[in-house]
Write a protein that holds these residues in place. Structure first.
Motif, short mmCIF file in Angstrom:
data_model
loop_
_atom_site.label_atom_id
_atom_site.label_comp_id
_atom_site.label_asym_id
_atom_site.label_seq_id
_atom_site.Cartn_x
_atom_site.Cartn_y
_atom_site.Cartn_z
N ILE A 199 55.68 49.08 37.13
CA ILE A 199 54.80 49.69 37.96
C ILE A 199 53.56 49.04 37.98
O ILE A 199 52.94 48.87 38.85
N LYS A 200 53.06 48.67 36.51
CA LYS A 200 51.77 47.90 36.64
C LYS A 200 51.82 46.62 37.39
O LYS A 200 50.82 46.28 38.14
N ASN A 201 53.02 46.02 37.29
CA ASN A 201 53.11 44.65 38.18
C ASN A 201 53.12 44.98 39.68
O ASN A 201 52.56 44.47 40.50
N THR A 202 53.71 46.19 40.04
CA THR A 202 53.77 46.64 41.40
C THR A 202 52.29 46.84 41.95
O THR A 202 51.75 46.62 42.62
N GLU A 203 51.49 47.57 40.93
CA GLU A 203 50.15 47.89 41.36
C GLU A 203 49.26 46.70 41.75
O GLU A 203 48.53 46.58 42.58
N LYS A 204 49.46 45.86 40.93
CA LYS A 204 48.71 44.41 41.15
C LYS A 204 49.12 43.63 42.42
O LYS A 204 48.34 43.29 42.93
N LEU A 205 50.44 43.69 42.79
CA LEU A 205 50.69 43.13 43.86
C LEU A 205 50.09 44.04 45.05
O LEU A 205 49.58 43.44 46.11
N ILE A 206 50.21 45.22 44.95
CA ILE A 206 49.56 46.29 46.04
C ILE A 206 48.21 46.11 46.30
O ILE A 206 47.57 45.68 47.19
#
Length: 435
Positions: free
Chosen positions: A391-398
């Protein structure tokens, strides 16, 4: 003293930075004529831009609120705990000269935005309070800052978000995580406040600063009563969810008498793009049965209203002044526990110890756990693991995508990249023709 006083405040910050002086001025007006409370809890949603918060740069948007409360009075407040779930923050303060003692501070968070990210979520602080002079207490208080799914017509998603909060918030009782407790718990007060996003459930075309008179073309608009409550509140989605036990089971809301807090234009008129709604709310669990012969005094709410003085958002903040007795409230009522169980929500009961994790638990002991508790522990463990990785990696991508699409510099990067790509493509086309 035989009680603790609370000031609960919720505000959707609209992803912009706010002035500490403006915030402090609004808070002082709300507290005018009252004794400054022992504990202050701020629930802040959409604290800053997505790209800043998701990349860990959101503290500068939170600091003005901390400064405003810390220097609210000559006696001052101290920040006890800060917790976050993506764009949603919870800040807990204690008045320095208060007789109230705070201990056993625990935090928990859950996110349920797109791809389980912190675009929407809940951040929570659980504490124990007692009186140092009278030795009353300790009493457990849980504060939840929440931001649920947006947009009209999505009541079912907001109900589901609440169930995520109730099932996934996990409070570990020590640093080694040997045991845990859930949101719903015997002898524990719970307060939930935030942009819950429940809407006025009528078609948007029936609203333009009022209620449409029937059988008129074009519609004629009549202004509602001064508080809007008499005309509109009967269509409030949150009230229906509570009554139908779809969400916020066992929660009580103080009597609501203020106008809808969303959606406003820059000129502080209701926007014609949304149905005016009471999105910003404060509630608490009031469904206990005393487990002693002594009757516990009820929670008292002396004020529950909006605060238009704090501007800079399309929401108006809401606050409540609450007095909580320093006495164990009792166990959750059996009918509430039954309703929660039907929604697959477990309760921390004094009669059933909650293990920290199913890993390492003997199979016989595991089979002895109620199924709803075992499922909830598994669900919490999966979410904790996902929050710390995927989820943290997805947030950074977003965050990167939003930065490129919504900022001037990001747009320039995209234009430059696009121009470079076009130039390279043309170059290779000419090279291919020459050969």
């Amino acid at each position: 003293m035989d009680s603790v006083t609370l000031f609960c405040f919720t505000f959707n910050c609209a992803q912009v930075i706010h002035s500490p002086k403006t915030i402090q001025k609004g808070l002082k007006k709300a507290l005018n004529g009252t004794l400054y409370p022992d504990i202050v809890f701020l629930s802040l949603q959409e604290v800053g831009p997505i790209y800043d918060v998701f990349w860990g740069l959101g503290q500068s948007y939170v600091d003005p609120f901390i400064d405003a409360v810390v220097n609210l009075t000559t006696s001052n407040y101290s920040l006890v705990s800060q917790c976050s779930a993506g764009l949603t923050f919870g800040l807990l303060f204690q008045r320095k000269n208060s007789q109230v003692s705070i201990s056993d501070v625990q935090t928990s968070s859950v996110t349920f935005g797109y791809f389980e990210t912190g675009l929407k979520g809940a951040a929570s602080v659980r504490i124990k309070v007692s009186d140092e002079t009278t030795k009353l207490g300790p009493v457990e208080l849980t504060f939840v800052a929440a931001h649920l799914a947006a947009n009209e017509g999505y009541k079912h998603l907001r109900d589901h978000n609440f169930r995520d909060i109730a099932r996934k918030l996990a409070f570990f009782n020590d640093t080694k995580h040997k045991s845990r407790s859930f949101l719903y718990k015997d002898n524990a007060h719970v307060f939930i406040l935030g942009d819950l996003n429940y809407r006025t459930a009528l078609p948007r075309q029936t609203f333009v600063q009022g209620i449409a008179a029937p059988d008129t073309t074009p519609p004629k608009w009549s202004q509602p009563s001064s508080s809007y409550v008499d005309d509109w509140f009967q269509y409030d989605e949150l009230t229906k969810s509570r009554q139908q036990a779809d969400a916020f089971i066992g929660f009580t809301e103080p009597t609501l008498g203020f106008a809808p807090t969303y959606k406003f234009t820059d000129s502080r008129d209701y926007s014609r793009r949304r149905i005016p709604s009471w999105c910003d709310r404060i509630m608490y669990i009031d469904a206990f049965v005393s487990n002693s012969d002594q009757k516990v005094p009820p929670i008292l709410v002396s004020e529950y209203t909006s605060l238009p003085d704090v501007a800079g958002s399309d929401h108006i903040p809401v606050y409540a002044l609450i007095t909580v007795p320093l006495a164990q409230p009792g166990i959750l009522a059996p009918e509430i526990v039954q309703k929660l169980s039907s929604k697959d929500i477990a309760v921390s009961s004094e009669s059933i110890p909650i293990v920290a994790s199913l890993r390492g638990v003997d199979r016989a002991d595991r089979n002895g756990l109620p199924a709803v508790i075992a499922r909830q522990i598994k669900l919490q463990d999966r979410h904790i693991v996902a929050r710390n990785s995927r989820i943290k990696n997805t947030e950074k991508l977003i965050g990167v995508v939003v930065y490129l699409l919504q900022t001037t510099i990001g747009n320039e990067i995209l234009i430059g990249f696009g121009a470079g790509l076009i130039s390279v493509t043309i170059y290779w086309m000419f090279r291919s023709n020459e050969s």
